[in-house]
Design a protein around this motif. Structure first.
Motif, short mmCIF file in Angstrom:
data_model
loop_
_atom_site.label_atom_id
_atom_site.label_comp_id
_atom_site.label_asym_id
_atom_site.label_seq_id
_atom_site.Cartn_x
_atom_site.Cartn_y
_atom_site.Cartn_z
N LYS A 1 -0.04 9.43 3.35
CA LYS A 1 -1.00 8.50 3.95
C LYS A 1 -0.31 7.23 4.41
O LYS A 1 -0.60 6.70 5.49
CB LYS A 1 -2.10 8.18 2.93
N PHE A 2 0.60 6.72 3.60
CA PHE A 2 1.36 5.52 3.95
C PHE A 2 2.12 5.74 5.26
O PHE A 2 2.09 4.90 6.17
CB PHE A 2 2.33 5.16 2.83
N ILE A 3 2.80 6.87 5.38
CA ILE A 3 3.57 7.16 6.59
C ILE A 3 2.67 7.23 7.81
O ILE A 3 2.96 6.63 8.86
CB ILE A 3 4.35 8.48 6.41
N ILE A 4 1.55 7.94 7.70
CA ILE A 4 0.65 8.11 8.83
C ILE A 4 0.05 6.78 9.25
O ILE A 4 0.02 6.43 10.45
CB ILE A 4 -0.46 9.12 8.48
N VAL A 5 -0.43 5.99 8.29
CA VAL A 5 -1.08 4.71 8.61
C VAL A 5 -0.10 3.73 9.22
O VAL A 5 -0.38 3.09 10.25
CB VAL A 5 -1.73 4.12 7.34
N VAL A 6 1.08 3.57 8.60
CA VAL A 6 2.07 2.61 9.10
C VAL A 6 2.55 3.02 10.49
O VAL A 6 2.70 2.17 11.38
CB VAL A 6 3.24 2.49 8.11
N ASN A 7 2.79 4.30 10.69
CA ASN A 7 3.23 4.77 12.00
C ASN A 7 2.19 4.47 13.07
O ASN A 7 2.51 3.97 14.15
CB ASN A 7 3.51 6.28 11.96
N PHE A 8 0.93 4.77 12.77
CA PHE A 8 -0.13 4.57 13.75
C PHE A 8 -0.34 3.09 14.05
O PHE A 8 -0.43 2.69 15.22
CB PHE A 8 -1.42 5.21 13.24
N LEU A 9 -0.43 2.27 13.02
CA LEU A 9 -0.64 0.83 13.24
C LEU A 9 0.54 0.19 13.97
O LEU A 9 0.36 -0.69 14.82
CB LEU A 9 -0.87 0.12 11.89
N THR A 10 1.75 0.64 13.66
CA THR A 10 2.94 0.12 14.35
C THR A 10 2.88 0.47 15.83
O THR A 10 3.20 -0.37 16.69
CB THR A 10 4.22 0.69 13.71
N SER A 11 2.48 1.69 16.15
CA SER A 11 2.39 2.11 17.55
C SER A 11 1.34 1.29 18.30
O SER A 11 1.55 0.89 19.46
CB SER A 11 2.04 3.60 17.63
N ILE A 12 0.21 1.02 17.67
CA ILE A 12 -0.83 0.21 18.31
C ILE A 12 -0.30 -1.20 18.60
O ILE A 12 -0.52 -1.75 19.69
CB ILE A 12 -2.09 0.15 17.43
N CYS A 13 0.39 -1.79 17.62
CA CYS A 13 0.94 -3.14 17.82
C CYS A 13 1.96 -3.16 18.94
O CYS A 13 2.01 -4.10 19.74
CB CYS A 13 1.56 -3.63 16.52
N ILE A 14 2.81 -2.13 19.01
CA ILE A 14 3.81 -2.05 20.07
C ILE A 14 3.13 -1.91 21.43
O ILE A 14 3.54 -2.56 22.41
CB ILE A 14 4.76 -0.88 19.82
N PHE A 15 2.10 -1.09 21.50
CA PHE A 15 1.36 -0.91 22.76
C PHE A 15 0.75 -2.23 23.24
O PHE A 15 0.92 -2.62 24.40
CB PHE A 15 0.27 0.14 22.55
N VAL A 16 0.08 -2.93 22.35
CA VAL A 16 -0.54 -4.21 22.71
C VAL A 16 0.51 -5.23 23.12
O VAL A 16 0.35 -5.96 24.11
CB VAL A 16 -1.39 -4.75 21.54
N THR A 17 1.63 -5.29 22.37
CA THR A 17 2.70 -6.23 22.69
C THR A 17 3.30 -5.95 24.06
O THR A 17 3.58 -6.87 24.84
CB THR A 17 3.80 -6.18 21.61
#
Length: 320
Positions: A104-120
């Motif tokens: 769960k940690f891997i999935i959540v961190v990966n997904f949230l990181t991708s969203i932040c990169i997309f917005v940035t």
């Protein structure tokens, strides 16, 4: 590569090196296969990068790349580092968190990181008007690797780690050092956009998850409100009075209205003690982490000693 300082003596021998690279969990092996498989896929079908990597200009029709990008490495060094890091960090963290929570940690961190990169990337494009921010394929597991460092900081903050077998630093400073080194390197390379946002957001998103949302099955509470794991704990002591007021805003914004978190914070501020909450739970978690590390090192030492005894007995038999 980072190793616990007490393991340096055992890892110096061939047997010790072999024992260090054994005992990986089934989940980590499966994830390692996915990382290697993703790299092989891009080598066989290079055009697949437009579908699995994060390309901000194509994310709207191909929204799944917010998920797949974190598990695809585009370079050989990247897949080697990610695979080894996953196996070694997972060897320590998964037994403490449990397989379900580790995944769960891997999935959540990966997904949230991708969203932040997309917005940035979108923001940078509108500021600079450089289309490279929209069309550069971004991917890699290094956001989660950075997040693992935060998990180690939480569990064994005072454990000394050997960095590349030379430097010894406490685990609580490793995420900060990695972030600073990554920022420093970005001034000397034009490819920093491919790794720097992922590392920084990986560290920050993993801290947010562990700080506020990770559920403790033994207590039913969420997060880690201890002062030793606060946002300012990533920085030197003299900066904390400046950072604490800003960090308190995040506390209020993320969990200010959360009953569970408020109760846990109340305990840390001198309120009625709650079973398994606040600094008590944080202390227990660190003790479990240190105990698990000691048990693993002891097992490796026994394996090394056993291998040495077998070799010595074999040599003695040959001499006879």
């Amino acid at each position: 590569m980072m190793l616990p300082s007490s393991a340096s003596s055992s890892s110096s021998s061939p047997a010790g090196g072999n024992s260090f690279f054994t005992g990986f969990t089934r989940l980590c092996k499966g994830l390692a296969v996915i990382l290697v498989g993703g790299y092989v896929l891009l080598q066989v079908f290079p055009s697949a990068v437009t579908y699995v990597a994060l390309i901000p200009a194509r994310t709207i029709p191909f929204a799944w790349n917010l998920i797949t990008a974190g598990y695809v490495e585009q370079s050989l060094p990247g897949v080697v580092i990610s695979t080894i890091g996953l196996l070694l960090f997972g060897k320590l963290l998964e037994p403490l968190w449990g397989s379900k929570e580790f995944l769960k940690f891997i999935i959540v961190v990966n997904f949230l990181t991708s969203i932040c990169i997309f917005v940035t990337a979108i923001i940078l494009y509108y500021i600079t008007r450089q289309e490279s921010y929209l069309y550069t394929p971004l991917s890699g597991f290094h956001g989660v690797l950075s997040g693992f460092l935060v998990g180690i900081k939480q569990i064994i903050p005072d454990q000394e780690l050997s960095l590349f077998f030379l430097l010894k630093i406490k685990a609580k400073w490793v995420p900060t050092i990695v972030a600073l080194v990554s920022v420093a390197i970005s001034f000397f390379t034009t490819e920093s956009v491919s790794y720097l946002p992922t590392i920084l957001f990986g560290i920050y998103m993993s801290w947010i998850y562990l700080r506020y949302f990770q559920k403790k099955p033994e207590t039913g509470l969420k997060g880690d409100p201890s002062d030793e794991f606060s946002f300012s704990s990533f920085f030197p002591e003299f900066l904390r009075p400046i950072l604490d007021p800003f960090a308190s805003v995040f506390d209020w914004a993320l969990c200010g209205k959360s009953e569970t978190y408020s109760e846990m914070r109340g305990h840390t501020l001198g309120g009625t003690p709650l079973p398994g909450s606040g600094p008590i739970e944080a202390s227990r978690r660190r003790e479990r982490g240190a105990r698990a590390l000691e048990e693993r090192l002891a097992a490796e030492k026994v394996a090394v000693t056993g291998s040495t005894d077998v070799i010595s007995h074999g040599n003695a038999a040959e001499n006879v």
